[in-house]
Design a protein around this motif. Structure first.
Motif, PDB file in Angstrom:
ATOM      1  N   ALA A  54      10.137  -4.659  96.521  1.00 39.69           N
ATOM      2  CA  ALA A  54       9.266  -3.705  97.011  1.00 39.69           C
ATOM      3  C   ALA A  54       9.496  -2.250  96.681  1.00 39.69           C
ATOM      4  O   ALA A  54       8.388  -1.735  96.099  1.00 39.69           O
ATOM      5  N   LYS A  58       6.996  -0.214  94.078  1.00 42.23           N
ATOM      6  CA  LYS A  58       6.281   0.935  94.875  1.00 42.23           C
ATOM      7  C   LYS A  58       6.472   2.090  93.735  1.00 42.23           C
ATOM      8  O   LYS A  58       5.744   2.925  93.703  1.00 42.23           O
ATOM      9  N   THR A 134       3.727  -3.750  99.247  1.00 46.87           N
ATOM     10  CA  THR A 134       4.201  -2.307  99.280  1.00 46.87           C
ATOM     11  C   THR A 134       2.888  -1.950  98.765  1.00 46.87           C
ATOM     12  O   THR A 134       1.852  -2.432  98.033  1.00 46.87           O
TER      13      THR A 134
END
Length: 155
Positions: A54, A58, A134
């Motif tokens: 994640a 991101k 995410t």
């Protein structure tokens, strides 16, 4: 042939088949194992190094949104092109992370900044221990963009 001899003959035949299968599994162990982590077919959870990344994803989202939308003004025709470009770029970058047995979905919402509120909701039915997501947001004076990447672990 008596019933007892027939049964012992069948049992001997089954034991031989069982031994043959065990030998085949031993000889093809490299096909059934994934990096010595165990049989692929029976792994129900990702290992720690294989979990959904994640934080890295991101960072990818932030980089792509900024690179694509920084200094741009909202235009309907350009918004279509940007949305496709952002989704394709992020999807390719996530694929390059090599997360075994994960499928991913990239969702982009790009709109004009008019001062009105916007609601963005995603509902999913999934395994909370393995699946994840995410998300990140980009906005400037004329547009906003919300990007979410979902990662679904395939059992």
């Amino acid at each position: 042939m008596s019933v007892e001899k027939k049964k012992s003959s069948e049992n001997g035949h089954l034991e031989q088949e069982h031994d043959d299968i065990k030998d085949q599994l031993k000889s093809s162990s490299q096909l059934d194992l994934d990096d010595n982590k165990g049989p692929i077919a029976y792994r129900m959870r990702p290992s720690l190094e294989d979990i959904f990344k994640a934080k890295t994803i991101k960072e990818i989202i932030q980089r792509v949104l900024t690179k694509t939308l920084q200094g741009k003004k909202y235009n309907v025709e350009d918004a279509r092109k940007w949305t496709q470009e952002i989704a394709d770029t992020i999807s390719a970058s996530v694929k390059d992370l090599n997360m075994p047995r994960y499928k991913h979905v990239v969702q982009i919402s790009l709109g004009q900044q008019l001062g009105a509120g916007c609601r963005y909701i995603a509902k999913c039915s999934w395994d909370a221990e393995c699946d994840s997501y995410t998300s990140d947001i980009f906005s400037n004076a004329t547009l906003f963009c919300v990007c979410t990447v979902f990662g679904i672990y395939v059992y």
